[in-house]
Design a protein around this motif. Structure first.
Motif, PDB file in Angstrom:
ATOM      1  N   PRO A 109       0.828  -1.198   0.000  1.00 42.03           N
ATOM      2  CA  PRO A 109       0.000   0.000   0.000  1.00 42.03           C
ATOM      3  C   PRO A 109       0.866   1.252   0.000  1.00 42.03           C
ATOM      4  O   PRO A 109       1.927   1.274   0.621  1.00 42.03           O
ATOM      5  N   ASP A 311      -7.996   4.521   4.884  1.00 41.03           N
ATOM      6  CA  ASP A 311      -9.177   3.687   4.704  1.00 41.03           C
ATOM      7  C   ASP A 311      -8.810   2.234   4.435  1.00 41.03           C
ATOM      8  O   ASP A 311      -9.583   1.321   4.740  1.00 41.03           O
ATOM      9  N   TYR A 312      -7.606   1.979   3.918  1.00 42.24           N
ATOM     10  CA  TYR A 312      -7.233   0.610   3.572  1.00 42.24           C
ATOM     11  C   TYR A 312      -6.566  -0.146   4.715  1.00 42.24           C
ATOM     12  O   TYR A 312      -6.404  -1.361   4.643  1.00 42.24           O
ATOM     13  N   ARG A 313      -6.143   0.540   5.767  1.00 46.38           N
ATOM     14  CA  ARG A 313      -5.566  -0.120   6.941  1.00 46.38           C
ATOM     15  C   ARG A 313      -6.066   0.626   8.182  1.00 46.38           C
ATOM     16  O   ARG A 313      -5.474   1.627   8.605  1.00 46.38           O
TER      17      ARG A 313
END
Length: 341
Positions: A109, A311-313
């Motif tokens: 990411p 938002d992804y972690r």
């Protein structure tokens, strides 16, 4: 302690958006401590700016002087391998338009604007978790050191990858926005090598994000294509004057690397003392990996401290360096209150 949702913040607030933070945490004390960006809190002292920099269009000689200073600072072999733009974000948006639509693999990411820029230009983008997963992508994008976890891909690995990309007419794009604090990881000395495209950001290390200046280092043909895509006068006269002085100040650069490293170590110790574990980062930002990150984010927000969440972690928070002891103490107190509740 029961898990707390991120209800205190109704949206992901991007770096530096204090207006949104004030709306989400209306009772927070002022002034805010903004740690949501990885920008040096001790900016380069502004030099005297010639009066005609404000009154005239930027001249070719001033732009050439900037490219020479950038090439010397970054270790690029020639100013002909360097083009300056109004921020590295501008280059992230321009690069995808310089190739026909194809496949792009972004090592994640990482900074979301890379994938967004390539997708917006019609490329088929995928995020991969390892270089081995990139397959036969026409373009590969690696942020090195990575934002937000500080991951570093060794230069030897990157150069071998660039050679493989060049052999098939592809690119390896290496975003070195934070490489000033980790010069050992830079491939800028190989600028001009076929298949290798390097991006550098001026504002982060020099603490002058408002100057809006970035560089592309690459083959001369790509440099010229980038310059043509941007059009004339891509960098303002005052920005040319400030950045040329800053990039040429080797003593300030060396001292600032030491200062940032010392400050990061001191901040880590304060966070650890408050029960917060630092999992990665660079000396311009620290990454917290904590299952209670949502609640910690809200506690910091209520204390008037803005940090970056993702938002992804959901378990990650990224914190820039506090500018002074008062800011450090405000962070430590908020973290300690949350962890000891």
């Amino acid at each position: 302690m029961m898990a707390e949702s991120a209800a205190g913040s109704k949206r992901i607030i991007h770096g530096g958006d204090l207006d949104a933070a004030r709306a989400d945490f209306p009772g927070a004390p002022e002034p805010w401590v903004d740690l949501s960006t990885g920008i040096n809190p001790w900016p380069y002292p502004l030099p005297a700016i010639p009066a005609d920099s404000w009154a005239r269009l930027p001249g070719r000689s001033a732009e050439a002087a900037l490219r020479e200073a950038a090439a010397a600072c970054y270790g690029a072999p020639s100013p002909d391998c360097v083009v300056a733009a109004g921020g590295s974000q501008a280059l992230i948006q321009i690069l995808p338009r310089l190739r026909p639509p194809g496949t792009v693999a972004v090592l994640g990411p990482t900074y979301a604007e890379h994938a967004a820029g390539w997708a917006k230009a019609g490329h088929r983008v995928s995020e991969v978790m390892s270089l081995e997963s990139c397959g036969g992508a026409d373009v590969m994008v690696v942020v090195n050191p990575n934002n937000p976890d500080g991951r570093i891909v060794p230069p030897k690995t990157l150069l071998a990858l660039a050679d493989r990309q060049a052999a098939r007419g592809g690119w390896l794009v290496v975003d070195e926005a934070f490489a000033e604090v980790a010069p050992h990881c830079s491939v800028a000395a190989e600028a001009g090598r076929a298949g290798l495209v390097i991006l550098r950001s001026f504002g982060k290390f020099f603490g002058l994000a408002g100057v809006r200046l970035g560089f592309l280092l690459g083959e001369p043909a790509l440099v010229e294509a980038s310059r043509a895509a941007m059009g004339p006068w891509a960098v303002s006269g005052p920005a040319l004057a400030v950045a040329t002085a800053a990039l040429s100040d080797a003593a300030w650069i060396a001292a600032t690397r030491r200062r940032l490293a010392d400050a990061a170590a001191r901040f880590d110790a304060k966070l650890a003392g408050a029960g917060v574990r630092v999992a990665g980062g660079t000396s311009l930002f620290r990454l917290i990996d904590d299952p209670q990150a949502a609640g910690l984010y809200n506690e910091l927000g209520r204390a008037g401290v803005l940090v970056r969440r993702f938002d992804y972690r959901q378990e990650w928070l990224r914190l820039g360096l506090p500018a002074d002891k008062a800011a450090e103490d405000r962070v430590k107190t908020a973290c300690g209150m949350f962890k000891n509740r």
